[in-house]
Design an enzyme around this catalytic site. Structure first.
Site, PDB file in Angstrom:
ATOM      1  N   TRP A 201       0.935  -1.196   0.003  1.00  0.00           N
ATOM      2  CA  TRP A 201       0.072   0.028   0.095  1.00  0.00           C
ATOM      3  C   TRP A 201       0.910   1.081   0.117  1.00  0.00           C
ATOM      4  CZ3 TRP A 201      -0.236   3.987   3.893  1.00  0.00           C
ATOM      5  CH2 TRP A 201      -1.407   4.811   3.488  1.00  0.00           C
ATOM      6  N   ASP A 368     -16.657  12.054  -2.235  1.00  0.00           N
ATOM      7  CA  ASP A 368     -16.215  10.840  -1.975  1.00  0.00           C
ATOM      8  C   ASP A 368     -16.855  10.003  -0.844  1.00  0.00           C
ATOM      9  OD1 ASP A 368     -13.725   8.952  -1.038  1.00  0.00           O
ATOM     10  OD2 ASP A 368     -13.072   9.813  -2.608  1.00  0.00           O
ATOM     11  N   ARG A 445     -10.319  -2.830   7.674  1.00  0.00           N
ATOM     12  CA  ARG A 445     -10.926  -1.393   7.732  1.00  0.00           C
ATOM     13  C   ARG A 445     -12.175  -1.563   8.379  1.00  0.00           C
ATOM     14  NH1 ARG A 445     -12.299   3.352   3.608  1.00  0.00           N
ATOM     15  NH2 ARG A 445     -11.705   5.071   4.953  1.00  0.00           N
ATOM     16  N   TRP A 479     -14.928   3.701  -8.176  1.00  0.00           N
ATOM     17  CA  TRP A 479     -15.149   2.439  -7.748  1.00  0.00           C
ATOM     18  C   TRP A 479     -14.282   1.979  -6.911  1.00  0.00           C
ATOM     19  CZ3 TRP A 479     -19.306  -1.065 -10.009  1.00  0.00           C
ATOM     20  CH2 TRP A 479     -19.231  -2.238  -9.561  1.00  0.00           C
ATOM     21  N   ASP A 480     -14.222   1.934  -5.457  1.00  0.00           N
ATOM     22  CA  ASP A 480     -13.230   1.544  -4.524  1.00  0.00           C
ATOM     23  C   ASP A 480     -13.346   0.353  -4.080  1.00  0.00           C
ATOM     24  OD1 ASP A 480     -10.900   2.047  -2.970  1.00  0.00           O
ATOM     25  OD2 ASP A 480     -11.858   3.934  -1.945  1.00  0.00           O
ATOM     26  N   ASN A 482     -11.542  -1.563  -0.549  1.00  0.00           N
ATOM     27  CA  ASN A 482     -10.458  -1.198   0.313  1.00  0.00           C
ATOM     28  C   ASN A 482      -9.939  -2.538   1.383  1.00  0.00           C
ATOM     29  OD1 ASN A 482      -9.597   1.410  -0.098  1.00  0.00           O
ATOM     30  ND2 ASN A 482     -11.703   1.966   0.324  1.00  0.00           N
ATOM     31  N   ASP A 550      -2.560   5.524  -3.266  1.00  0.00           N
ATOM     32  CA  ASP A 550      -2.971   6.443  -2.319  1.00  0.00           C
ATOM     33  C   ASP A 550      -1.703   7.449  -2.095  1.00  0.00           C
ATOM     34  OD1 ASP A 550      -5.352   5.608  -1.937  1.00  0.00           O
ATOM     35  OD2 ASP A 550      -5.088   4.748  -0.043  1.00  0.00           O
TER      36      ASP A 550
END
Ligand code: GLA
Length: 744
Positions: A201, A368, A445, A479-480, A482, A550
């Protein structure tokens, strides 16, 4: 058997298959025993004039002889789709537990067929056809009652061969696939180096280069995404190949899930490259008459080094993979609400940001995370794709309408594949999670992955996303995704099919994105997975651009963009000017540096809070102006890596017409008394001259390419008033220059 020729594929009487365009050839043959033997992948070789080298048969003590045939052992025979257990002991392309309960299978040539162009793969993303021809070779195992069809497509205008395989059970009992690769290439003995893109990441796409060792080197993912740890891409090159010289074979898999690319150099120094679904933790039950289709592998060849390989990838991705409706479209500059407001988004906050965006010249406002019911932090609500009416009392539609009334485009964030246990969706459908029974599920998360191997889950997500897009008010979707998968299983599948879940998930995901993106072809989709955790050719087939990382600190981004550019053109990359101190690594850099690194992407924008926007207003207006003026060149231009010493990086982008040349020069750490640096530009018109805009000086194209030009000098002291500092870098660490040349 049909033996036919067309312009790109030639088949001789003795079954030598020659797939050639003007620049490359892929050649293999059927051995007298029926084994498909690899002969060549590289520079063009015309058919029928006799190949000067090929597989050999020698007596070697201590090795096996295939089917008792004298001196024929598969361990040192280059093959197209090898199997384990009949004198080849290397990594196989196919490994099947047959109905007799063993894994000994043999595939022999049965027939072939040539077609013009190329059909789409069923249920999986694949490169588009066009000026191309496809050869399908069918192999059979009469004992195990398996049929395998290998498909090869060669393109007329791209130095590319695509491959995939279909495995069919032609018996009466089920068999189990333990490994079904898309492609295998057995290269001739030699010293090779490999380059792959590793990371994690916020530090994705770091290019690593090494000698191909004896043994097996694997890049892979077993996380349920193609992953930020290894991108499904590898380049194999002649030892010492550089950006501008050397032979390079690039391989990439068009797949977004668990994959493996393996390089194996055995005792005889033959080098085998296989690419496909990761065989680790994979099984697939194949019932009689069923077919298993592998994802598509894409291979490119360059005899002029890594730069030419990248140019081939970039043109191919733009021409045959990215959604055609956006590929040549200048992308809108945008302001994203994330760093500006995080979860505290409301109608008024969004309208306030829209006013700011407008004042700065920005073209799109992206709302967002935080807009859907109950989503006030990252512990709840994923899955409940309904507007939060306490924040948006008149619905997202009305907010979108008012943003658009200001002359801006409107974008919206979704993370469709996820669910929080604290959500209405989980309460209603606890069985919709990826899960195994009787285990405490790991979280990432605070969220869980929805089981997209289930059709009911795919239907639900389609209906929810469709309900927003059908308003016609949404121009862009981020389109995320995570988290990666753990405790992988499905409540909807029997025990003997649990290891099919990761691939079935991909089939569900592709069917969902295919349905949505084809229903809304004018909505621009951006693929994001905590940055580049699923940035691959598979999703690129549906979504025009991706959030590559990111990491938005410009220094952190240098190796990410440089690495990703081996495969991905700038048309696929998004970037933004983020806050300082940077939220990922705490570094403070100037707006100029952030602007000039972020310059090299097609989708460019801002993710800053209002105080930062106000404090840097003039510089940001300049940045947005520059981004808009160069937006078309970013999607169309050709990008080159010119220099990378670790401390210094230089990139070049030529506009498609060749009229404009942008050179970004970046310096990480300052040091006194540096040597002079010079660099050679590439792909200019040798007979033209180019004007360096900032200094009004003309240089010949031939000179810029052969002599090079003097890079701005880093003079940490600058104490002589009478020195001309026009060709200098700023003082201090983290500095950059963006030079623009115009062809005269
Ligand atoms: C991920 C993305 C961010 C942002 C957040 C929202 O972390 O990478 O850009 O969208 O999710 O939760």
């Amino acid at each position: 058997m049909t033996t036919s020729d067309n312009r790109l594929i030639h088949v001789s009487e003795d079954l030598v298959f020659n797939l050639s365009n003007q620049h490359i050839s892929y050649i293999f043959r059927v051995s007298p025993e029926g084994i498909l033997e690899h002969l060549h992948f590289g520079g063009a070789i015309a058919p029928n004039r006799g190949l000067s080298a090929g597989p050999r048969r020698v007596f070697r003590c201590t090795v096996l002889e295939f089917q008792g045939i004298k001196n024929y052992q598969l361990d040192d025979t280059p093959q197209e789709y090898p199997l384990f257990g009949t004198s080849d002991t290397r990594q196989p392309a196919l490994h099947v537990l047959n109905s007799a309960g063993n894994t000994v299978n043999t595939l022999l040539y049965k027939s072939h067929q040539i077609t013009l162009s190329k059909a789409d793969l069923p249920n999986l993303p694949s490169a588009r056809g066009g000026a191309s021809s496809t050869l399908a070779v069918t192999l059979e195992d009469a004992v195990s009652q398996l049929e395998v069809t290998l498909s090869y497509t060669i393109y007329e205008h791209h130095n590319v061969v695509t491959r995939s395989a279909n495995v069919r059970n032609v018996g009466t009992k089920a068999v189990r696939l333990d490994n079904a690769m898309s492609s295998c290439i057995d290269l001739p003995q030699g010293d090779y180096e490999l380059l792959h893109l590793r990371g994690s990441w916020s530090r994705e796409f770091e290019a690593e280069r090494m000698d191909v060792p004896q043994g097996r080197f694997v890049i892979e993912s077993a996380r349920g995404t193609s992953s930020n740890v290894h991108n499904p891409f590898m380049a194999l090159m002649s030892k010492g190949a550089g950006e501008q010289h050397g032979a390079v074979i690039g391989t990439a898999l068009m797949y977004s899930g668990n994959f493996a690319i393996t390089v194996e150099k055995n005792e005889f120094e033959s080098v085998r490259v296989t690419a496909g679904i990761n065989p680790f933790n994979f099984q697939w039950l194949l019932e009689p008459d069923e077919v298993f289709s592998t994802p598509e592998a894409v291979h490119v060849f360059s005899h002029q080094g890594l730069d030419a390989m990248s140019q081939t990838w970039h043109r191919f991705v733009n021409d045959k993979i990215s959604p055609p409706q956006f590929v040549d479209q200048a992308r809108p500059t945008y302001l994203n609400s994330w760093e500006a407001a995080y979860f505290d988004v409301t109608h008024d906050v969004v309208l306030g940001l829209a006013d700011k965006a407008k004042a700065l010249g920005v073209e799109m406002l992206v709302l967002d995370d935080g807009w859907f019911v109950g989503r006030n932090n990252d512990t709840s609500s994923l899955g409940d794709w309904v507007t939060d009416e306490t924040k948006f009392p008149q619905g997202i539609e009305e907010t979108a309408r008012q943003v658009k009334a200001k002359g801006l485009k409107f974008g919206l964030w979704f993370e469709p594949e996820m669910v929080n246990k604290e959500s209405q969706l989980y309460v209603a459908h606890p069985d919709w999670l990826i899960q195994v029974p009787d285990r405490v599920l790991s979280t990432g998360r605070n969220q869980h992955t929805l089981d997209l191997s289930r059709q009911d889950v795919v239907e639900y997500l389609f209906e929810r996303i469709d309900s927003f897009l059908s308003t016609g008010l949404i121009d862009y979707v981020k389109w995320d995704m995570n988290r990666v998968m753990s405790e992988v299983g499905s409540a909807a599948l029997s025990a003997d099919r649990q290891l099919e879940v990761p691939h079935r998930y991909m089939l569900g995901l592709y069917s969902l994105v295919e349905r949505i993106t084809s229903k809304y072809p004018n909505v621009l989709f951006e693929n994001c997975a905590s940055g580049g955790n699923r940035f691959d050719l598979g999703l690129l087939r549906f979504m025009s651009q991706g959030w590559v990382s990111d990491m938005c600190d410009p220094i952190g981004r240098l190796s990410i963009i440089g690495g990703a550019s081996h495969l991905f053109p700038l048309s696929t990359l998004a970037s933004y000017i983020g806050p300082v101190p940077n939220h990922q690594n705490g570094r403070v850099t100037s707006v100029k540096m952030r602007k000039e690194v972020g310059f090299f992407a097609s989708a460019r924008g801002l993710s800053l809070n209002e105080a930062d926007l106000d404090a840097n207003q003039d510089e940001i207006i300049d940045a947005i102006h520059l981004y808009k003026a160069t937006a078309q060149d970013m999607v169309e231009g050709s990008f080159h890596r010119i220099k990378n010493t670790g401390n210094e990086v230089c990139w070049q982008l030529n506009s498609r017409c060749g009229q404009r040349v942008y050179v970004g020069y970046y310096h990480v750490l300052s040091a006194p008394n540096q040597p002079f640096r010079r660099t050679k530009l590439v792909n200019l018109d040798a007979d033209s001259s180019y004007r360096l805009q900032c200094r009004g000086m003309d240089f010949g194209g031939d000179s810029l390419m052969t002599l090079g030009f003097d890079l701005p000098y880093i003079d940490a002291m600058r104490i002589q008033a009478d020195t001309d500092y026009s060709n200098h870098m700023d003082q201090g660490d983290f500095v950059s220059r963006l030079l623009v040349f115009e062809k005269n």
